[in-house]
Design a protein around this motif. Structure first.
Motif, PDB file in Angstrom:
ATOM      1  N   SER A 237       0.842  -1.194   0.000  1.00  0.00           N
ATOM      2  CA  SER A 237       0.000   0.000   0.000  1.00  0.00           C
ATOM      3  C   SER A 237       0.878   1.245   0.000  1.00  0.00           C
ATOM      4  CB  SER A 237      -0.935   0.001   1.210  1.00  0.00           C
ATOM      5  OG  SER A 237      -0.194   0.099   2.390  1.00  0.00           O
ATOM      6  N   THR A 238       0.453   2.241  -0.746  1.00  0.00           N
ATOM      7  CA  THR A 238       1.162   3.514  -0.786  1.00  0.00           C
ATOM      8  C   THR A 238       0.605   4.401   0.312  1.00  0.00           C
ATOM      9  OG1 THR A 238      -0.417   4.392  -2.385  1.00  0.00           O
ATOM     10  CG2 THR A 238       1.542   3.336  -3.277  1.00  0.00           C
ATOM     11  N   PRO A 239       1.324   5.470   0.690  1.00  0.00           N
ATOM     12  CA  PRO A 239       0.830   6.310   1.782  1.00  0.00           C
ATOM     13  C   PRO A 239      -0.560   6.870   1.474  1.00  0.00           C
ATOM     14  CG  PRO A 239       3.065   6.913   1.183  1.00  0.00           C
ATOM     15  CD  PRO A 239       2.586   5.917   0.174  1.00  0.00           C
ATOM     16  N   ALA A 240      -1.347   6.942   2.482  1.00  0.00           N
ATOM     17  CA  ALA A 240      -2.691   7.487   2.325  1.00  0.00           C
ATOM     18  C   ALA A 240      -2.595   8.974   2.011  1.00  0.00           C
ATOM     19  CB  ALA A 240      -3.496   7.272   3.602  1.00  0.00           C
ATOM     20  N   VAL A 241      -3.634   9.491   1.397  1.00  0.00           N
ATOM     21  CA  VAL A 241      -3.697  10.908   1.075  1.00  0.00           C
ATOM     22  C   VAL A 241      -3.600  11.732   2.350  1.00  0.00           C
ATOM     23  CG1 VAL A 241      -5.202  12.696   0.141  1.00  0.00           C
ATOM     24  CG2 VAL A 241      -4.957  10.544  -1.071  1.00  0.00           C
ATOM     25  N   THR A 242      -4.185  11.240   3.433  1.00  0.00           N
ATOM     26  CA  THR A 242      -4.119  11.979   4.697  1.00  0.00           C
ATOM     27  C   THR A 242      -2.687  12.122   5.186  1.00  0.00           C
ATOM     28  OG1 THR A 242      -4.588   9.926   5.891  1.00  0.00           O
ATOM     29  CG2 THR A 242      -6.440  11.379   5.469  1.00  0.00           C
ATOM     30  N   THR A 243      -1.850  11.101   4.970  1.00  0.00           N
ATOM     31  CA  THR A 243      -0.441  11.168   5.359  1.00  0.00           C
ATOM     32  C   THR A 243       0.288  12.200   4.518  1.00  0.00           C
ATOM     33  OG1 THR A 243      -0.525   8.835   5.939  1.00  0.00           O
ATOM     34  CG2 THR A 243       1.657   9.806   5.678  1.00  0.00           C
ATOM     35  N   GLU A 244      -0.005  12.233   3.227  1.00  0.00           N
ATOM     36  CA  GLU A 244       0.631  13.202   2.333  1.00  0.00           C
ATOM     37  C   GLU A 244       0.203  14.630   2.698  1.00  0.00           C
ATOM     38  OE1 GLU A 244       2.904  12.633  -0.171  1.00  0.00           O
ATOM     39  OE2 GLU A 244       2.949  10.565   0.522  1.00  0.00           O
ATOM     40  N   LEU A 245      -1.080  14.826   2.965  1.00  0.00           N
ATOM     41  CA  LEU A 245      -1.559  16.158   3.331  1.00  0.00           C
ATOM     42  C   LEU A 245      -0.955  16.624   4.654  1.00  0.00           C
ATOM     43  CD1 LEU A 245      -5.352  15.956   2.368  1.00  0.00           C
ATOM     44  CD2 LEU A 245      -3.530  17.164   1.155  1.00  0.00           C
ATOM     45  N   ALA A 246      -0.801  15.704   5.613  1.00  0.00           N
ATOM     46  CA  ALA A 246      -0.230  16.070   6.915  1.00  0.00           C
ATOM     47  C   ALA A 246       1.245  16.437   6.801  1.00  0.00           C
ATOM     48  CB  ALA A 246      -0.421  14.924   7.903  1.00  0.00           C
ATOM     49  N   ALA A 247       1.895  16.059   5.697  1.00  0.00           N
ATOM     50  CA  ALA A 247       3.317  16.350   5.503  1.00  0.00           C
ATOM     51  C   ALA A 247       3.538  17.691   4.802  1.00  0.00           C
ATOM     52  CB  ALA A 247       3.968  15.228   4.701  1.00  0.00           C
ATOM     53  N   ILE A 248       2.504  18.514   4.706  1.00  0.00           N
ATOM     54  CA  ILE A 248       2.615  19.822   4.046  1.00  0.00           C
ATOM     55  C   ILE A 248       2.832  20.901   5.096  1.00  0.00           C
ATOM     56  CG2 ILE A 248       1.416  21.557   2.663  1.00  0.00           C
ATOM     57  CD1 ILE A 248      -0.104  19.303   1.300  1.00  0.00           C
ATOM     58  N   ASP A 249       3.901  21.673   4.921  1.00  0.00           N
ATOM     59  CA  ASP A 249       4.178  22.836   5.753  1.00  0.00           C
ATOM     60  C   ASP A 249       3.628  24.051   5.015  1.00  0.00           C
ATOM     61  OD1 ASP A 249       5.337  24.389   7.851  1.00  0.00           O
ATOM     62  OD2 ASP A 249       6.970  24.902   6.478  1.00  0.00           O
ATOM     63  N   ILE A 250       2.819  24.846   5.688  1.00  0.00           N
ATOM     64  CA  ILE A 250       2.160  25.983   5.037  1.00  0.00           C
ATOM     65  C   ILE A 250       2.860  27.268   5.457  1.00  0.00           C
ATOM     66  CG2 ILE A 250      -0.021  27.190   4.690  1.00  0.00           C
ATOM     67  CD1 ILE A 250      -1.372  24.546   5.699  1.00  0.00           C
ATOM     68  N   ASP A 251       3.416  27.969   4.475  1.00  0.00           N
ATOM     69  CA  ASP A 251       4.049  29.259   4.737  1.00  0.00           C
ATOM     70  C   ASP A 251       2.997  30.292   5.114  1.00  0.00           C
ATOM     71  OD1 ASP A 251       6.570  28.365   4.212  1.00  0.00           O
ATOM     72  OD2 ASP A 251       6.779  29.375   2.289  1.00  0.00           O
ATOM     73  N   THR A 252       3.456  31.413   5.664  1.00  0.00           N
ATOM     74  CA  THR A 252       2.558  32.530   5.930  1.00  0.00           C
ATOM     75  C   THR A 252       1.979  33.001   4.599  1.00  0.00           C
ATOM     76  OG1 THR A 252       3.898  33.184   7.813  1.00  0.00           O
ATOM     77  CG2 THR A 252       2.415  34.848   6.910  1.00  0.00           C
ATOM     78  N   VAL A 253       0.696  33.215   4.568  1.00  0.00           N
ATOM     79  CA  VAL A 253       0.015  33.608   3.330  1.00  0.00           C
ATOM     80  C   VAL A 253       0.410  35.034   2.972  1.00  0.00           C
ATOM     81  CG1 VAL A 253      -2.236  33.944   2.244  1.00  0.00           C
ATOM     82  CG2 VAL A 253      -1.891  32.038   3.829  1.00  0.00           C
ATOM     83  N   GLU A 254       0.828  35.219   1.722  1.00  0.00           N
ATOM     84  CA  GLU A 254       1.229  36.535   1.242  1.00  0.00           C
ATOM     85  C   GLU A 254       0.065  37.231   0.557  1.00  0.00           C
ATOM     86  OE1 GLU A 254       4.812  36.371  -1.070  1.00  0.00           O
ATOM     87  OE2 GLU A 254       5.596  34.741   0.165  1.00  0.00           O
TER      88      GLU A 254
END
Length: 192
Positions: free
Chosen positions: A47-64
């Protein structure tokens, strides 16, 4: 001889045609693949990583902000919604992706009072452009645009107008966050 007793010579041909159409539709439907968006994807190598795992690995910069207006509050609402949407209140793991977002917020008059010639309603639109890149390589993974609109009534009370505009901005920012989350989830699901 009644009309019910005599055979129609075209019925066997119609039945064969109908049977071929039904079989063709069944084969086409069998070729479709339905997978859960937020589930694990089983493949030949496991099994490949779940979409939830991929989404949780996103760092969100301050919105410009792309405009001269101060949109820090709107950007923070958008960022908070994305953080909660990606992590669902859990602690995020080691970030593998970086999400950069640029927003602007036009305000448009959508209604005018007849005799007073003053606006009676406005529409707030939050436009966002985003870039998702890998942290390790800096390579851009995907880009996109999203927008959300919300309306509010304009009255003779100043505080009520400020609060109504703020609520409309919050609603529009939440719509943008949901759209970006859905687009990124679809992107990760299509890679698996």
């Amino acid at each position: 001889m009644s009309s019910c007793d005599h055979q129609h010579p075209q019925q066997p041909a119609r039945r064969r045609t109908l049977a071929v159409l039904v079989m063709g539709a069944a084969l086409l439907a069998g070729a479709c693949q339905v997978r859960p968006l937020y589930g694990t994807i089983g493949g030949p190598g496991g099994s490949t990583p779940a979409v939830t795992t991929e989404l949780a690995a996103i760092d969100i910069d301050t919105v410009e902000t792309a405009s001269v207006e101060d949109l820090d509050r709107v950007g923070q609402v958008l960022r908070n919604e994305l953080i909660f949407g990606f992590r669902r209140g859990r602690e995020g793991g080691e970030p593998r992706y970086r999400l950069r977002i640029l927003i602007d917020r036009p305000l448009n008059e959508v209604g005018v009072e007849r005799l007073a010639d003053v606006p009676s309603a406005y529409t707030v639109t939050v436009n966002a452009s985003y870039v998702l890149s890998e942290i390790g390589t800096g390579r851009t993974v995907t880009t996109g645009r999203a927008f959300g609109s919300a309306s509010f009534d304009f009255s003779s009370q100043r505080f009520a107008n400020l609060r109504a505009e703020r609520d409309a901005e919050d609603r529009a920012a939440k719509m943008v966050a949901a759209d970006i989350q859905t687009r990124l989830a679809g992107f990760f699901a299509s890679r698996g």
